[in-house]
Structures are given as structure tokens and as C-alpha cells.
Motif scaffolding. Structure first.
Motif, mmCIF file in Angstrom:
data_model
loop_
_atom_site.group_PDB
_atom_site.id
_atom_site.type_symbol
_atom_site.label_atom_id
_atom_site.label_comp_id
_atom_site.label_asym_id
_atom_site.label_seq_id
_atom_site.Cartn_x
_atom_site.Cartn_y
_atom_site.Cartn_z
ATOM 1 N N ASP A 32 13.275 -41.074 22.368
ATOM 2 C CA ASP A 32 14.309 -40.290 21.702
ATOM 3 C C ASP A 32 15.384 -39.916 22.717
ATOM 4 O OD1 ASP A 32 15.467 -39.118 19.478
ATOM 5 O OD2 ASP A 32 13.629 -38.090 18.895
ATOM 6 N N ALA A 33 16.601 -39.777 22.225
ATOM 7 C CA ALA A 33 17.742 -39.429 23.081
ATOM 8 C C ALA A 33 18.172 -37.991 22.812
ATOM 9 C CB ALA A 33 18.899 -40.384 22.825
ATOM 10 N N PHE A 34 18.739 -37.365 23.834
ATOM 11 C CA PHE A 34 19.216 -35.986 23.730
ATOM 12 C C PHE A 34 20.524 -35.914 24.514
ATOM 13 C CE2 PHE A 34 18.735 -31.291 24.559
ATOM 14 C CZ PHE A 34 18.682 -30.908 23.228
ATOM 15 N N PHE A 35 21.652 -36.023 23.787
ATOM 16 C CA PHE A 35 22.956 -36.225 24.431
ATOM 17 C C PHE A 35 23.862 -35.007 24.278
ATOM 18 C CE2 PHE A 35 23.303 -41.175 24.381
ATOM 19 C CZ PHE A 35 22.133 -41.249 25.107
ATOM 20 N N GLU A 36 24.570 -34.729 25.363
ATOM 21 C CA GLU A 36 25.547 -33.640 25.359
ATOM 22 C C GLU A 36 26.665 -33.927 24.350
ATOM 23 O OE1 GLU A 36 28.675 -31.357 28.387
ATOM 24 O OE2 GLU A 36 27.257 -32.821 29.207
ATOM 25 N N ASN A 37 27.071 -32.885 23.645
ATOM 26 C CA ASN A 37 28.118 -32.912 22.610
ATOM 27 C C ASN A 37 27.696 -33.643 21.337
ATOM 28 O OD1 ASN A 37 29.810 -31.480 24.334
ATOM 29 N ND2 ASN A 37 30.721 -33.329 25.187
ATOM 30 N N ILE A 38 26.469 -34.167 21.328
ATOM 31 C CA ILE A 38 25.891 -34.721 20.110
ATOM 32 C C ILE A 38 24.749 -33.825 19.648
ATOM 33 C CG2 ILE A 38 24.677 -36.676 19.058
ATOM 34 C CD1 ILE A 38 27.570 -37.283 19.688
ATOM 35 N N HIS A 39 23.828 -33.532 20.575
ATOM 36 C CA HIS A 39 22.669 -32.702 20.258
ATOM 37 C C HIS A 39 22.779 -31.281 20.831
ATOM 38 C CE1 HIS A 39 21.148 -36.931 20.291
ATOM 39 N NE2 HIS A 39 20.663 -36.536 19.142
ATOM 40 N N PHE A 40 23.650 -31.100 21.789
ATOM 41 C CA PHE A 40 23.784 -29.772 22.403
ATOM 42 C C PHE A 40 25.112 -29.672 23.143
ATOM 43 C CE2 PHE A 40 22.195 -32.453 25.772
ATOM 44 C CZ PHE A 40 22.822 -31.980 26.915
ATOM 45 N N LYS A 41 25.487 -28.432 23.426
ATOM 46 C CA LYS A 41 26.607 -28.153 24.318
ATOM 47 C C LYS A 41 26.064 -27.333 25.487
ATOM 48 C CE LYS A 41 30.311 -28.173 20.850
ATOM 49 N NZ LYS A 41 31.115 -29.262 21.444
ATOM 50 N N LYS A 42 26.582 -27.586 26.675
ATOM 51 C CA LYS A 42 26.050 -26.907 27.848
ATOM 52 C C LYS A 42 26.307 -25.401 27.843
ATOM 53 C CE LYS A 42 27.800 -29.874 30.817
ATOM 54 N NZ LYS A 42 28.138 -30.638 32.041
ATOM 55 N N GLU A 43 27.272 -24.969 27.016
ATOM 56 C CA GLU A 43 27.519 -23.532 26.912
ATOM 57 C C GLU A 43 26.400 -22.836 26.126
ATOM 58 O OE1 GLU A 43 30.712 -25.407 24.975
ATOM 59 O OE2 GLU A 43 29.939 -26.348 26.794
ATOM 60 N N TRP A 44 25.633 -23.606 25.375
ATOM 61 C CA TRP A 44 24.612 -23.027 24.512
ATOM 62 C C TRP A 44 23.265 -22.832 25.203
ATOM 63 C CZ3 TRP A 44 25.375 -26.790 19.763
ATOM 64 C CH2 TRP A 44 26.640 -26.549 19.195
ATOM 65 N N LEU A 45 22.954 -23.711 26.171
ATOM 66 C CA LEU A 45 21.625 -23.738 26.769
ATOM 67 C C LEU A 45 21.716 -23.789 28.284
ATOM 68 C CD1 LEU A 45 20.140 -26.605 24.537
ATOM 69 C CD2 LEU A 45 19.783 -24.171 24.171
ATOM 70 N N THR A 46 20.721 -23.211 28.956
ATOM 71 C CA THR A 46 20.622 -23.405 30.399
ATOM 72 C C THR A 46 20.122 -24.833 30.649
ATOM 73 O OG1 THR A 46 18.301 -22.720 30.549
ATOM 74 C CG2 THR A 46 19.972 -20.977 30.662
ATOM 75 N N TYR A 47 20.252 -25.293 31.881
ATOM 76 C CA TYR A 47 19.781 -26.642 32.193
ATOM 77 C C TYR A 47 18.266 -26.756 32.012
ATOM 78 C CZ TYR A 47 24.216 -28.573 33.755
ATOM 79 O OH TYR A 47 25.492 -29.069 33.784
ATOM 80 N N MET A 78 23.977 -38.188 34.570
ATOM 81 C CA MET A 78 24.394 -36.864 35.045
ATOM 82 C C MET A 78 25.891 -36.815 35.324
ATOM 83 S SD MET A 78 21.510 -35.750 37.808
ATOM 84 C CE MET A 78 19.761 -35.857 37.483
ATOM 85 N N PRO A 79 26.530 -35.694 34.960
ATOM 86 C CA PRO A 79 27.934 -35.529 35.345
ATOM 87 C C PRO A 79 28.062 -35.452 36.860
ATOM 88 C CG PRO A 79 27.068 -33.534 34.290
ATOM 89 C CD PRO A 79 26.002 -34.574 34.175
ATOM 90 N N LYS A 80 29.136 -35.993 37.396
ATOM 91 C CA LYS A 80 29.300 -36.062 38.850
ATOM 92 C C LYS A 80 29.405 -34.676 39.493
ATOM 93 C CE LYS A 80 31.459 -40.638 38.823
ATOM 94 N NZ LYS A 80 32.667 -41.433 39.134
ATOM 95 N N ASN A 81 29.818 -33.682 38.695
ATOM 96 C CA ASN A 81 29.978 -32.337 39.265
ATOM 97 C C ASN A 81 28.740 -31.470 39.099
ATOM 98 O OD1 ASN A 81 30.080 -31.970 36.517
ATOM 99 N ND2 ASN A 81 31.927 -30.679 36.519
ATOM 100 N N ILE A 82 27.605 -32.046 38.716
ATOM 101 C CA ILE A 82 26.385 -31.260 38.569
ATOM 102 C C ILE A 82 25.961 -30.716 39.932
ATOM 103 C CG2 ILE A 82 24.794 -33.222 38.861
ATOM 104 C CD1 ILE A 82 23.047 -31.926 36.670
ATOM 105 N N SER A 83 25.502 -29.465 39.959
ATOM 106 C CA SER A 83 25.136 -28.825 41.220
ATOM 107 C C SER A 83 23.651 -29.034 41.528
ATOM 108 C CB SER A 83 25.430 -27.323 41.155
ATOM 109 O OG SER A 83 24.536 -26.676 40.252
ATOM 110 N N SER A 84 23.291 -28.780 42.780
ATOM 111 C CA SER A 84 21.879 -28.882 43.186
ATOM 112 C C SER A 84 21.023 -27.882 42.410
ATOM 113 C CB SER A 84 21.747 -28.630 44.692
ATOM 114 O OG SER A 84 22.458 -29.601 45.421
ATOM 115 N N PHE A 85 21.557 -26.709 42.151
ATOM 116 C CA PHE A 85 20.838 -25.689 41.380
ATOM 117 C C PHE A 85 20.577 -26.175 39.959
ATOM 118 C CE2 PHE A 85 20.950 -22.079 38.411
ATOM 119 C CZ PHE A 85 19.854 -21.363 38.870
ATOM 120 N N GLN A 86 21.578 -26.798 39.351
ATOM 121 C CA GLN A 86 21.417 -27.295 37.985
ATOM 122 C C GLN A 86 20.400 -28.442 37.925
ATOM 123 O OE1 GLN A 86 25.606 -28.044 37.430
ATOM 124 N NE2 GLN A 86 25.915 -26.179 36.226
ATOM 125 N N ILE A 87 20.399 -29.295 38.945
ATOM 126 C CA ILE A 87 19.401 -30.364 39.012
ATOM 127 C C ILE A 87 18.004 -29.769 39.130
ATOM 128 C CG2 ILE A 87 18.511 -32.262 40.453
ATOM 129 C CD1 ILE A 87 21.433 -32.952 41.105
#
Length: 274
Positions: A32-47, A78-87
Motif C-alpha cells: 500500500d502507498a501513503f503519499f503526501e497531499n494525497i493521503h495526508f498533509k505534513k501540517e496535519w501529522l508529525t513525522y 524524501m523531500p530534499k529539505n528533510i531534516s535529520s530530526f524528521q528522519i
């Protein structure tokens, strides 16, 4: 036939396709796939919440086929601007689910992207797979849990309102204990990912059945997607056992109705694929 069903019908050349996963020699393979802006927005959930929900969405398919997850292949764009904390948050979420549900993440792939997209492949085992196409005439149709919360909370999020941290939209409830005890009585099952009415239509088409409903369900309940509860059928004589197991595992169940052969049911919900 929607575009998703058309695509599947054009590539489907195997009797193994058409369920929550493919059953081959004791193993269930599911993806199953879980894609940003299709299944969720990053403003809604923590990583971490994103990783946990992506895992639970996949595990829902595994449980619906009465299987136990053993291995997982994980691919992340992964977006190129993802931080080490988010990973770190992402990995914490994936590993937390792997530990809780007793499976091992054995590999996968990572690529750079302009948004966060997750795809998971599970390899699971079962001695008694439960399929979608085994419903007989005069069987009882039930579902676990309470429906409607996911759609209600999604609408709140679109209005920039907050929802409870315990919302099923954030963390779906996976009915592992219930399925483990009830599987011997369940004839067919699938998870409610596209809404109760849509899943009832799927079962109707696969089994050439319709339904005599025991109660009316409001559209807000019947069209609420991403619930990930179980929709299942049982022989009438086993209803008392199912009620007993539901009580023992503290799993709410609702009886939808009884099946009627040679009738068809059509969902009234707006199509949400493509």
C-alpha cells in the motif's frame, strides 16, 4: 468501473489478485502507498505519526486476510529539505510499529523527491487465509468499531481546525486480537478503506449478492473512508460466538444486514479514486 478498477482489470491475469493481498503457499504479499497531499498533509501529522499511520494502513490489509506480518520492504521518497530530526521521527514510527506487531524491516529503497511518499510491502504468513469472495446466501454482514470519525475529522482539518490526538484519522485501530479469535467463524472479510458503502459494493460485485439491511446508515457513516475497520461475513448460527469474542476483546461490532443472492448493491458515495 472507476479508473483504478479499470487498471486492475487490464493487468489482472491471476486468480491471486483481487483481495487485500495475494496468498501464495502460506504467505500473503501486500502493498500500500501513503503519499503526501494525497493521503495526508505534513501540517496535519508529525513525522512519527506519518510513519505509524503508513504502517497501520498496510497492516490493516494483512489483518483482514487473517495473516501475521513477518517482513516489510520500505520505500521512501524524501523531500530534499528533510531534516535529520524528521528522519529520526520517521524511523522511530516505523520501528515502533515493527516491534509492536512483531515483524522485521528487511530493506527497501530511498530516493530524493519534492514531497514525502511512502510505499510498504508486507510479507505475512497464515494457515487460514480469509478472502473477499466466499460469502453465501443468508449470511450476516458486520463491521467492527464505529464509523464516521475519519471523514468528520478530515473535514475539520480542511477547515484548519484541530482534531484529537486519539482520532482514528491519525492512528487507525487495527483489530488484531478480534480477528485472531474470530477468524474461525468469518467467511469473508476486507478492511474499510474507501467507506462502508463502497466496500459493500465490492463484496456485492465479487459474490453476486445484495443485502437486506437491518438499519439505515447515514451517508456520513457509509461514505467515511480511511476507517480501516473490518467488514466481514459470518454464518447466522455463529453470531453468538462473534458477539462473545467482541465483548472479550472489547471490540464494538455493528450488524449491517443479511445477504441475498442474485441481487446487486450500488454505493451512493462519490467516487474517490482518480
Amino acid at each position: 468501473m472507476n479508473k483504478e478498477e479499470l487498471f486492475i482489470s487490464l493487468i489482472s491475469s491471476s486468480k491471486l489478485q483481487g483481495d487485500d493481498g495475494a496468498f501464495i503457499n502460506g504467505y500473503v504479499y501486500s502493498k500500500d502507498a501513503f503519499f503526501e497531499n494525497i493521503h495526508f498533509k505534513k501540517e496535519w501529522l508529525t513525522y512519527k505519526q506519518i510513519a505509524i499511520k503508513a504502517s497501520l494502513v498496510n497492516l490493516s490489509d494483512v489483518i483482514a486476510m487473517n495473516a501475521s506480518p513477518k517482513y516489510c520492504l520500505l520505500s521512501i521518497a524524501m523531500p530534499k529539505n528533510i531534516s535529520s530530526f524528521q528522519i529520526k521521527e520517521l524511523t522511530d514510527g516505523f520501528l515502533e510499529c515493527a516491534k509492536k506487531y512483531n515483524y522485521e524491516i528487511i530493506g527497501g529503497d530511498t530516493i530524493a523527491n519534492n514531497k514525502l511518499d511512502i510505499t510498504m510491502t508486507f510479507i505475512s504468513t497464515t494457515k487460514k487465509p480469509i478472502f473477499r469472495n466466499n460469502i453465501k446466501n443468508n449470511e450476516i454482514i458486520c463491521f467492527t468499531g464505529n464509523l464516521g470519525e475519519s471523514q468528520k475529522d478530515l473535514k475539520k482539518l480542511f477547515r484548519n481546525k484541530k482534531i484529537k490526538k486519539t482520532s482514528k484519522f491519525i492512528t487507525p485501530k487495527i483489530r488484531t486480537k478480534f480477528m485472531k479469535k474470530a477468524s474461525r467463524y468469518i467467511t469473508s472479510a476486507l478492511d474499510i478503506s474507501d467507506g462502508l458503502f463502497k466496500e459493500l459494493e465490492r463484496l456485492s460485485n465479487l459474490n453476486n449478492i445484495g443485502y437486506k439491511f437491518f438499519k439505515k446508515f447515514h451517508k456520513n457513516i457509509g461514505c467515511s473512508g480511511e476507517e480501516y475497520e473490518l467488514l466481514f461475513s459470518i454464518n447466522k448460527k455463529n453470531l453468538r460466538y462473534i458477539k462473545s469474542i467482541a465483548k472479550l476483546t472489547k471490540t464494538p461490532i455493528t450488524i449491517v444486514g443479511i445477504t441475498q443472492k442474485n441481487k446487486k448493491y450500488k454505493s451512493i458515495c462519490k467516487e474517490n479514486h482518480f
